[in-house]
Scaffold this active site. Structure first.
Site, PDB file in Angstrom:
ATOM      1  N   PHE A 156       3.649  16.921   0.311  1.00 29.88           N
ATOM      2  CA  PHE A 156       3.644  15.628  -0.364  1.00 29.88           C
ATOM      3  C   PHE A 156       4.361  14.609   0.512  1.00 29.88           C
ATOM      4  O   PHE A 156       5.492  14.829   0.921  1.00 29.88           O
ATOM      5  CB  PHE A 156       4.301  15.713  -1.743  1.00 29.88           C
ATOM      6  CG  PHE A 156       4.036  14.489  -2.559  1.00 29.88           C
ATOM      7  CD1 PHE A 156       2.851  14.362  -3.274  1.00 29.88           C
ATOM      8  CD2 PHE A 156       4.940  13.438  -2.571  1.00 29.88           C
ATOM      9  CE1 PHE A 156       2.580  13.208  -3.997  1.00 29.88           C
ATOM     10  CE2 PHE A 156       4.674  12.278  -3.292  1.00 29.88           C
ATOM     11  CZ  PHE A 156       3.490  12.162  -4.006  1.00 29.88           C
ATOM     12  N   ASP A 163       3.307   6.556  -2.422  1.00 29.16           N
ATOM     13  CA  ASP A 163       4.496   6.520  -3.276  1.00 29.16           C
ATOM     14  C   ASP A 163       4.845   7.871  -3.871  1.00 29.16           C
ATOM     15  O   ASP A 163       4.020   8.791  -3.931  1.00 29.16           O
ATOM     16  CB  ASP A 163       4.265   5.557  -4.445  1.00 29.16           C
ATOM     17  CG  ASP A 163       3.316   6.147  -5.496  1.00 29.16           C
ATOM     18  OD1 ASP A 163       2.201   6.551  -5.113  1.00 29.16           O
ATOM     19  OD2 ASP A 163       3.699   6.230  -6.675  1.00 29.16           O
ATOM     20  N   ARG A 169       6.786   3.063  -1.048  1.00 29.53           N
ATOM     21  CA  ARG A 169       5.575   2.514  -0.418  1.00 29.53           C
ATOM     22  C   ARG A 169       5.916   1.620   0.760  1.00 29.53           C
ATOM     23  O   ARG A 169       5.114   1.428   1.663  1.00 29.53           O
ATOM     24  CB  ARG A 169       4.775   1.680  -1.428  1.00 29.53           C
ATOM     25  CG  ARG A 169       4.187   2.474  -2.589  1.00 29.53           C
ATOM     26  CD  ARG A 169       3.199   1.583  -3.345  1.00 29.53           C
ATOM     27  NE  ARG A 169       2.848   2.087  -4.658  1.00 29.53           N
ATOM     28  CZ  ARG A 169       1.882   2.962  -4.904  1.00 29.53           C
ATOM     29  NH1 ARG A 169       1.197   3.483  -3.913  1.00 29.53           N
ATOM     30  NH2 ARG A 169       1.613   3.341  -6.143  1.00 29.53           N
TER      31      ARG A 169
HETATM   32  P1  IMP Z   1      -7.667  12.953  -4.567  1.00 31.93           P
HETATM   33  O1  IMP Z   1      -8.588  12.420  -5.601  1.00 31.93           O
HETATM   34  O2  IMP Z   1      -7.073  14.273  -4.981  1.00 31.93           O
HETATM   35  O3  IMP Z   1      -8.260  13.029  -3.174  1.00 31.93           O
HETATM   36  O4  IMP Z   1      -6.420  12.037  -4.609  1.00 31.93           O
HETATM   37  C1  IMP Z   1      -6.155  11.009  -3.817  1.00 31.93           C
HETATM   38  C2  IMP Z   1      -4.969  10.269  -4.402  1.00 31.93           C
HETATM   39  O5  IMP Z   1      -3.873  11.142  -4.700  1.00 31.93           O
HETATM   40  C3  IMP Z   1      -4.445   9.317  -3.376  1.00 31.93           C
HETATM   41  O6  IMP Z   1      -5.074   8.076  -3.469  1.00 31.93           O
HETATM   42  C4  IMP Z   1      -2.972   9.262  -3.685  1.00 31.93           C
HETATM   43  O7  IMP Z   1      -2.720   8.250  -4.622  1.00 31.93           O
HETATM   44  C5  IMP Z   1      -2.645  10.589  -4.323  1.00 31.93           C
HETATM   45  N1  IMP Z   1      -1.954  11.501  -3.351  1.00 31.93           N
HETATM   46  C6  IMP Z   1      -2.446  12.655  -2.847  1.00 31.93           C
HETATM   47  N2  IMP Z   1      -1.577  13.245  -2.013  1.00 31.93           N
HETATM   48  C7  IMP Z   1      -0.501  12.413  -1.965  1.00 31.93           C
HETATM   49  C8  IMP Z   1       0.752  12.475  -1.239  1.00 31.93           C
HETATM   50  O8  IMP Z   1       1.060  13.391  -0.442  1.00 31.93           O
HETATM   51  N3  IMP Z   1       1.596  11.431  -1.447  1.00 31.93           N
HETATM   52  C9  IMP Z   1       1.316  10.382  -2.281  1.00 31.93           C
HETATM   53  N4  IMP Z   1       0.160  10.309  -2.970  1.00 31.93           N
HETATM   54  C10 IMP Z   1      -0.743  11.307  -2.811  1.00 31.93           C
END
Ligand code: IMP
Ligand code: MG
Length: 185
Positions: A156, A163, A169
């Site tokens: 993460f 964030d 951010r």
């Molecule tokens: P997905 O639909 O699982 O591909 O999610 C993408 C969204 O998850 C991104 O736009 C981020 O808002 C959030 N996200 C995924 N991994 C991280 C991370 O390591 N740090 C912060 N936000 C994350």
């Protein structure tokens, strides 16, 4: 010295400010050569993509239009592809436009897959995507980004738009948080 100093919360830096700047220029060069005779509608995904979006468009000397969306992912849960909810929508028609989605990170891929489908359904001529970060090992749906800044491991991360609980951010780099930050929640 202050307990509330933001840098005290960072465990390690994964991508430095200099490396981000360099990579943003490389991505812009690739986008410029691919889109040289076309106008792009750059769709920024709020809030995470903001830092990346602003730096990227400043390196693109093309005719481009800026617009934003904010979506939230329901996650994969009950269905295999998951769903997204639109919290803030585009203000322009997409018919015949070449769309480039600009997103902070592609993780499970649910957000990107659904966004692409949605924008194509609205009549875009083409929909490509440019993401700052990619966590390939986390993918649960079959989608990849067309332009990727950095592939990162399954950790993460925060900073440069990303964030944790709405914070971090504004950091100029991408880093991980100390474990105690999560434990305090
Ligand atoms: P997905 O639909 O699982 O591909 O999610 C993408 C969204 O998850 C991104 O736009 C981020 O808002 C959030 N996200 C995924 N991994 C991280 C991370 O390591 N740090 C912060 N936000 C994350
Ligand atoms: Mg996001």
């Amino acid at each position: 010295m202050s307990e509330k100093w933001i840098f005290n919360d960072i465990e390690k830096i994964l991508v430095s400010e200099d490396r981000i700047k360099e990579r943003v220029c490389e991505l812009a060069a690739a986008i410029k050569s691919d889109y040289k005779d076309r106008d792009i509608l750059m769709v920024g995904i709020l809030n995470g993509a903001v830092c990346f979006y602003v730096d990227l468009i400043k390196e693109l000397d093309l005719y481009l239009e800026m617009n934003f969306m904010r979506v939230s992912s329901y996650g994969v849960g009950t269905s295999t592809t998951g769903e997204i909810r639109i919290m803030y929508d585009l203000e322009v028609p997409l018919t015949g436009k070449d769309v480039l989605i600009v997103e902070d990170i592609i993780d499970s891929g649910v957000t990107m897959l659904n966004l692409k489908k949605l924008l194509l359904n609205r009549g875009a001529a083409s929909v490509k995507s440019c993401v700052l970060l990619d966590k390939p090992s986390r993918r649960v749906v079959d989608v990849d980004a067309d332009y990727v800044g950095f592939k990162i491991p399954d950790e993460f991360v925060v900073g440069y738009g990303l964030d944790y609980a709405g914070k971090y951010r504004n950091l100029k780099f991408i880093g991980t948080l100390k474990p105690e930050i999560y434990m305090n929640d």
